[in-house]
Structures are given as structure tokens and as C-alpha cells.
Design an enzyme around this catalytic site. Structure first.
Site, PDB file in Angstrom:
ATOM      1  N   SER A 223       0.801  -1.211   0.000  1.00  0.00           N
ATOM      2  CA  SER A 223       0.000   0.000   0.000  1.00  0.00           C
ATOM      3  C   SER A 223       0.838   1.267   0.000  1.00  0.00           C
ATOM      4  CB  SER A 223      -0.973  -0.035   1.178  1.00  0.00           C
ATOM      5  OG  SER A 223      -1.899   1.017   1.086  1.00  0.00           O
ATOM      6  N   HIS A 224       0.666   2.092   1.032  1.00  0.00           N
ATOM      7  CA  HIS A 224       1.305   3.404   1.081  1.00  0.00           C
ATOM      8  C   HIS A 224       2.678   3.352   1.745  1.00  0.00           C
ATOM      9  CE1 HIS A 224      -1.193   2.375   4.459  1.00  0.00           C
ATOM     10  NE2 HIS A 224      -0.320   3.022   5.202  1.00  0.00           N
TER      11      HIS A 224
ATOM     12  N   LYS B  28     -11.339   0.472  -1.621  1.00  0.00           N
ATOM     13  CA  LYS B  28     -11.400   1.908  -1.840  1.00  0.00           C
ATOM     14  C   LYS B  28     -10.687   2.209  -3.154  1.00  0.00           C
ATOM     15  CE  LYS B  28      -7.713   2.240   1.550  1.00  0.00           C
ATOM     16  NZ  LYS B  28      -7.651   1.915   2.988  1.00  0.00           N
TER      17      LYS B  28
ATOM     18  N   ASP C 108      -1.886   6.700  -3.556  1.00  0.00           N
ATOM     19  CA  ASP C 108      -0.833   5.966  -2.850  1.00  0.00           C
ATOM     20  C   ASP C 108      -0.232   4.848  -3.703  1.00  0.00           C
ATOM     21  OD1 ASP C 108      -2.909   4.106  -2.749  1.00  0.00           O
ATOM     22  OD2 ASP C 108      -2.263   3.334  -0.788  1.00  0.00           O
TER      23      ASP C 108
ATOM     24  N   ASP D  60      -5.352   2.791  -3.947  1.00  0.00           N
ATOM     25  CA  ASP D  60      -6.663   2.805  -3.292  1.00  0.00           C
ATOM     26  C   ASP D  60      -6.880   4.081  -2.479  1.00  0.00           C
ATOM     27  OD1 ASP D  60      -4.848   2.002  -1.369  1.00  0.00           O
ATOM     28  OD2 ASP D  60      -6.038   0.301  -0.641  1.00  0.00           O
ATOM     29  N   ARG D  61      -5.813   4.715  -2.009  1.00  0.00           N
ATOM     30  CA  ARG D  61      -5.982   5.975  -1.259  1.00  0.00           C
ATOM     31  C   ARG D  61      -5.855   7.182  -2.190  1.00  0.00           C
ATOM     32  NH1 ARG D  61      -2.984   5.762   4.605  1.00  0.00           N
ATOM     33  NH2 ARG D  61      -3.823   3.747   5.244  1.00  0.00           N
TER      34      ARG D  61
ATOM     35  N   ASP E 262      -0.573   1.625  -4.132  1.00  0.00           N
ATOM     36  CA  ASP E 262      -1.406   0.679  -4.898  1.00  0.00           C
ATOM     37  C   ASP E 262      -2.693   1.305  -5.412  1.00  0.00           C
ATOM     38  OD1 ASP E 262      -2.299   0.889  -2.234  1.00  0.00           O
ATOM     39  OD2 ASP E 262      -3.338  -1.026  -2.361  1.00  0.00           O
TER      40      ASP E 262
HETATM   41  C1  G1P Z   1      -5.046   2.415   8.680  1.00  0.00           C
HETATM   42  C2  G1P Z   1      -6.201   3.384   8.565  1.00  0.00           C
HETATM   43  C3  G1P Z   1      -7.461   2.646   8.180  1.00  0.00           C
HETATM   44  C4  G1P Z   1      -7.222   1.877   6.883  1.00  0.00           C
HETATM   45  C5  G1P Z   1      -6.006   0.989   7.029  1.00  0.00           C
HETATM   46  C6  G1P Z   1      -5.650   0.309   5.716  1.00  0.00           C
HETATM   47  O1  G1P Z   1      -5.309   1.457   9.675  1.00  0.00           O
HETATM   48  O2  G1P Z   1      -6.395   4.092   9.772  1.00  0.00           O
HETATM   49  O3  G1P Z   1      -8.518   3.554   8.035  1.00  0.00           O
HETATM   50  O4  G1P Z   1      -8.333   1.098   6.558  1.00  0.00           O
HETATM   51  O5  G1P Z   1      -4.880   1.759   7.447  1.00  0.00           O
HETATM   52  O6  G1P Z   1      -5.397   1.242   4.701  1.00  0.00           O
HETATM   53  P1  G1P Z   1      -4.740   1.573  11.195  1.00  0.00           P
HETATM   54  O7  G1P Z   1      -3.249   1.663  11.111  1.00  0.00           O
HETATM   55  O8  G1P Z   1      -5.326   2.821  11.765  1.00  0.00           O
HETATM   56  O9  G1P Z   1      -5.229   0.332  11.880  1.00  0.00           O
HETATM   57 ZN    ZN Z   2      -3.184   1.577  -0.468  1.00  0.00          ZN
END
Ligand code: G1P
Ligand code: ZN
Length: 541
Positions: free
Chosen positions: A111-112, A374, A275, A279-280, A277
Site C-alpha cells: 500500500s502506502h 477503496k 498511494d 486505493d488511497r 497501490d
Molecule cells: C489504517 C487506517 C485505516 C485503513 C487501514 C488500511 O489502519 O487508519 O482507516 O483502513 O490503514 O489502509 P490503522 O493503522 O489505523 O489500523
Molecule cells: Zn493503499
């Protein structure tokens, strides 16, 4: 085909929707293979099945894809649909699973989180609905990683992942597809491309920062080629194995280059970033940053302007820590509104059951029932549709929204990498006092309710308890505290602060200033700074 013996290596924690580790861990002997074999074993085997495979282009993704293809073949899969160059954004992968009625998909991304040999890598399994596997499945995969004794892999040459078309590994078909085409076609169905094209043609300017991650090719094709945005609208458009050294997390801290452009003289009308991948996403207007909770509320209030949502929404859902801005839209429009625990997987049942059309999280995530993830670029296109239809600036849209619905001032303060014991102690201290709080006054605010959020899924009745400590104040203010489930080092406390101002006065305050009473109430209640010894949060969004 061969069977290779291994010893168990603990993989994914139950309850998390993917396995994320340092890249070097994934590169170590049999680590990836054990997890992938555990996915097949825990989901009834791969025999005769069809999967989608792709990832965000980070280091090791191409090699991982080759190994997974050979393993799928050796496990008897019928077909794997893989993005050219092993690329697929997470929402595009979700779409392909649904489009081809595949049995599931394997997404290669962290992901990010930064990529590269020193960065992170990840593997996530999505089910046939296109969404992240549920807790029963991730639990079964985890259990399998603890007992696995070996894996199956085909001893063949690599597939040419750059050549679009069909190839074979033994009896398994490998379909290399353009990663963008089907996704772009879906976007054309949902969003008014003609209106956006006309808007760009009339001089509207935008900057899209793909952060050297997966959405570059998607954004180029859709924004520049199909919608006619000026060449160069998409920056950092080539996915790089290490994201060019960037931290591909679209927030004001990590996407500071975009922020600087949007607040500089001569800024374009609209800015967005996504981000690793895809999704954000983050959206920014000229000289105005849009908080994700507000951005989501604006999408809900204006969705009908997009052809895919012209007939209205079935309902909206937000994660509990996300601000109540969207609830006010839902109340005004007579829509069902759901409050779920943090994490996209909790939206899956609501989307599958047709109860919610739009879902959103404060953590830069929004999406709809078009996929089961997302979707950053979708959200950006929805914004473009709204901007084109309303012919207003981002600032005008935001001020109009607040005047109509009131403003939920909102911020998240993250205290990262605390010692685990410290994080636990802070949460436990507040949790122990929750029952006594209602009626008490703290920092001049009266507490109305306090609880540890529990969610009963309205579709399947399952209950998820312990999802975050909530303290609600008279007048609509709120403080929420929870531990991150995705942080990789120690414990990360997330403190979510919210205050509602109905307007018409006070809609244009500085966010941290407007939240000052909540910030001091939170410290008085939980003592994060006092107990941790930290002077303040590490990240403020
Ligand atoms: C974080 C974000 C949450 C999101 C997740 C995956 O999780 O707060 O909204 O769904 O990343 O992208 P957290 O680290 O807070 O558990
Ligand atoms: Zn992501």
C-alpha cells in the site's frame, strides 16, 4: 511440477487483510512461497480455479508474480489473469476479479508504505466478491502458515509478462492483460467523461501526483488521453520499484510537493495524489486542503451529478473514527448511514447486500459499490465530475457545503512507534474509566457518552468488539482513541478529534485552533503526552 519441503514460517496475523513485511523477509527462502501455498490450502485448493494477479510495481513484485504463477499452475489452477508487467492497482484488481468472475485475486503491494530492497512488501488475498478476505479466511490462512510442510511449484521458464495475450504454464492459462483498459472502461460508465472533457477544454487545470506508484499509467490514460487534460498533468507518472525514494502516502506530509504547488502562485484549479497501490487519494483545491472526511461528505452530497449514481444512493457508510460530516448529508437526504470499525473489509457486507453505495474512511479512502476496495482515482474522477457540473472552485464547493450542513472540524494525531506497553497502558487507563465519564466535565466540555466501540454487522450479525474508545461531548464534539492495526514498529496511538460548528459563524477557523478544546480534553482524559513523555504527535492530518 515439483513439491518442495519447507518448515512453517508464521505469516499473516489473523484479522489483518494482508501480509506485510520488510522486502528482505519476503525475499528470504520460501517465505513468499509458504504464504501463497497457505492461501491455496486454506481456501480449498487452487484446482480448476481462476485468479487475478498483479501489484503496484514495487521491488520484488515481478519476481514474486513469476513464482506465484508457477505455484498456481502446480496447484492445478485453470487460469490466472495478470496485469502486464505484473502491474494492477488494487481497485483495478478488484474490478478484474468481479469482471471475470474469478475465484479470487492475489495483490502484491504494501500500500502506502515505502518500497525497494530496504522498504516493505506485501501479499493480500481477495475473495470472489473482489474484496479483502474476511476474518475467517485470513484466520485459516494464518493457521495454515503454522503447519505447512511444503509447496508446489512448476519447474518452467518465466512467463513473458510484457507480452499481452495468452501463454501456458503446463495446463494453466496465463492471460496477460492491459492493466488499465477494463478499469478505464468502468470509469467511463460511472463518471461523466464528456462534461469533464469539456471542462478541461475550457481551461480547467489540474495536477495529479502519482508518487511514482501504480496509478501513473491509469491517470495518464484517463486524465490526459481520454479526458484531454494537458500533457504533464500527471506527474511522477512512471511506477518505479522504489517509488523514486518517495513515501507514496497521499497526505499533506508525504505529498508535500503537491501541497506546495497547490498553495503557490499560479496554482492549478485542482490537485490530487494517490498511494502506492492506488486505493488511497488526497484532494486539494487552489489554496485549500480538503480533509478526507469532508471530501467524502461532498461526494455523498453530489454523487447524483455522476451518471453512475444519478438514481441516488442506497446508503452511506463510514468508519467510526471518520467525522460525522457524511451523517449530516445522509440525514438531509434521508439516506441510511452506517458506522463501521476501521478497515475496508467491514464495508464488504454492506456493499454486497446493497445497503450502502458509498463508503469512506478518514485515512484518505473512499469508494463505492463498483469494486470492493477503496478507489483513489475513482474518487478523483468523481471530484472532477462534480467540479465540471457545478462550475465552481473547490473552495466554493467546500464553503457552500459547510454553510448548508455545518462543519465538522476534524484532525487525527498519531503518536508513532511507542513502546507497546506504553500504548497499552494509555488505552487501558482510559478504558477503565469510560463507565464513569458520562456527565463529567473536562476542559470545559460536558461528556455525554463514552464507550469502547462495538459493531454488530447488520448483514451477518457478527460482532466486532474493542474497536476504539469514544468520548462524545454535548454539542457534537468527540475524542476517539485507538491503536493502529497496521503500524509496523511498536504501538501507534491514533487520536481522532472532532468538533461540530453549525454555522453560519465560525466556519472559517484554523482547524487545530478550532479543535483546541478537544485536544486539551483528550490529554486530560487519556494523558498520552504525560504518560509517553512525548511532546506531541508525530503526524497530524
Ligand atoms: C489504517 C487506517 C485505516 C485503513 C487501514 C488500511 O489502519 O487508519 O482507516 O483502513 O490503514 O489502509 P490503522 O493503522 O489505523 O489500523
Ligand atoms: Zn493503499
Amino acid at each position: 511440477m515439483s513439491f518442495r519441503k519447507t518448515r512453517p514460517i508464521e505469516g499473516q496475523k489473523p484479522g489483518t487483510s494482508g501480509l506485510r513485511k520488510k522486502t528482505s523477509v519476503f525475499e528470504s527462502t520460501n517465505y513468499l512461497e509458504n504464504f501463497v501455498q497457505s492461501i491455496f490450502d486454506a481456501t480449498g485448493g487452487a484446482t480448476g480455479r481462476t485468479y487475478v494477479l498483479g501489484g503496484d510495481g514495487r521491488h520484488f513484485g515481478d519476481r514474486a508474480a513469476q513464482r506465484i504463477l508457477k505455484m498456481a499452475a502446480a496447484n492445478g489452477a485453470r487460469r490466472v489473469i495478470v496485469g502486464q508487467g505484473a502491474l494492477l492497482s488494487t481497485p483495478a484488481a478488484s474490478h478484474l476479479i468481479r469482471l471475470h468472475r474469478a475465484d479470487g485475486g492475489i495483490i502484491l503491494s504494501a500500500s502506502h508504505n515505502p518500497g525497494g530492497p530496504e522498504g516493505d512488501f506485501g501479499v493480500k488475498f481477495n475473495g470472489a466478491n473482489g474484496g479483502p478476505a474476511n476474518e475467517a479466511v485470513t484466520g485459516a490462512i494464518h493457521a495454515r502458515t503454522l503447519t505447512i510442510e511444503g509447496y508446489h511449484i512448476a519447474d518452467t521458464a518465466d512467463v513473458d509478462l510484457l507480452r499481452i495475450g495468452t501463454q501456458q504454464i503446463g495446463g494453466m492459462e496465463v492471460s496477460v492483460v492491459d492493466p488499465v483498459a477494463d478499469y478505464a472502461a468502468l470509469m467511463e460508465e460511472l463518471v461523466d467523461f464528456a462534461a469533464i472533457r469539456a471542462h478541461f477544454a475550457a481551461g480547467f487545470r489540474m495536477r495529479y501526483d502519482a508518487m511514482c506508484a501504480v496509478t501513473g499509467p491509469y491517470a495518464r490514460e484517463i486524465l490526459e488521453t481520454r479526458l484531454g487534460a494537458a500533457p504533464g498533468t500527471v506527474v511522477n507518472a512512471t511506477p518505479l520499484p522504489d517509488f523514486g525514494g518517495m513515501h507514496p502516502d497521499p497526505n499533506p506530509t508525504w505529498a508535500h510537493d503537491l501541497m506546495e504547488h497547490m498553495f503557490a502562485k499560479g496554482a492549478p484549479d485542482f490537485g490530487a495524489a494517490s498511494d502506492g497501490d492506488g486505493d488511497r487519494h488526497m484532494v486539494v483545491g487552489r489554496g485549500i486542503y480538503v480533509a478526507p472526511s469532508d471530501a467524502f461528505a461532498v461526494l455523498a452530497a453530489n454523487a447524483r451529478l455522476a451518471p453512475g449514481y444519478a438514481r441516488g444512493l442506497k446508503g452511506v457508510a463510514r468508519s467510526m473514527p471518520t467525522s460525522g460530516a457524511v451523517d449530516r448529508v445522509a440525514a438531509a437526504e434521508g439516506l441510511a448511514a452506517y458506522e463501521t470499525p476501521t478497515g475496508w473489509k467491514f464495508f464488504g457486507n454492506l456493499l454486497d447486500a446493497g445497503r450502502a453505495t458509498l463508503c469512506g474512511e478518514e485515512s484518505f479512502g473512499a469508494g463505492s459499490d463498483h469494486v470492493r476496495e477503496k478507489d483513489g482515482l475513482w474518487a478523483v474522477l468523481m471530484w472532477l465530475n462534480i467540479l465540471a457540473a457545478r462550475r465552481e472552485s473547490v473552495r466554493e464547493i467546500m464553503t457552500g457545503h459547510w454553510r448548508r450542513f455545518g462543519r465538522n472540524y476534524y484532525s487525527r494525531h498519531d503518536y508513532e512507534a511507542l513502546p507497546v506497553a506504553t500504548g497499552d497502558a494509555i488505552l487501558a487507563g482510559l478504558r477503565a474509566r469510560l463507565a464513569d465519564l458520562p456527565g463529567q466535565e473536562v476542559s470545559g466540555l460536558t461528556i455525554r457518552e463514552a464507550d469502547d466501540f462495538a459493531y454488530a454487522d447488520p448483514v451477518d450479525g457478527s460482532v466486532s468488539a474493542g474497536q476504539g474508545l469514544r468520548v462524545l461531548f454535548e454539542g457534537g464534539g468527540r475524542v476517539v482513541l485507538r491503536l493502529s492495526g497496521t503500524g509496523t514498529e511498536g504501538a501507534t496511538i491514533r487520536l481522532y478529534l472532532e468538533r461540530f460548528v453549525p454555522g453560519p459563524e465560525g466556519l472559517d477557523q484554523d482547524v487545530q485552533g478550532a479543535l483546541a478544546p478537544m485536544i486539551s480534553a483528550a490529554e486530560a482524559l487519556a494523558g498520552i503526552r504525560r504518560i509517553s513523555g512525548r511532546p506531541g504527535p508525530d503526524v497530524v492530518t
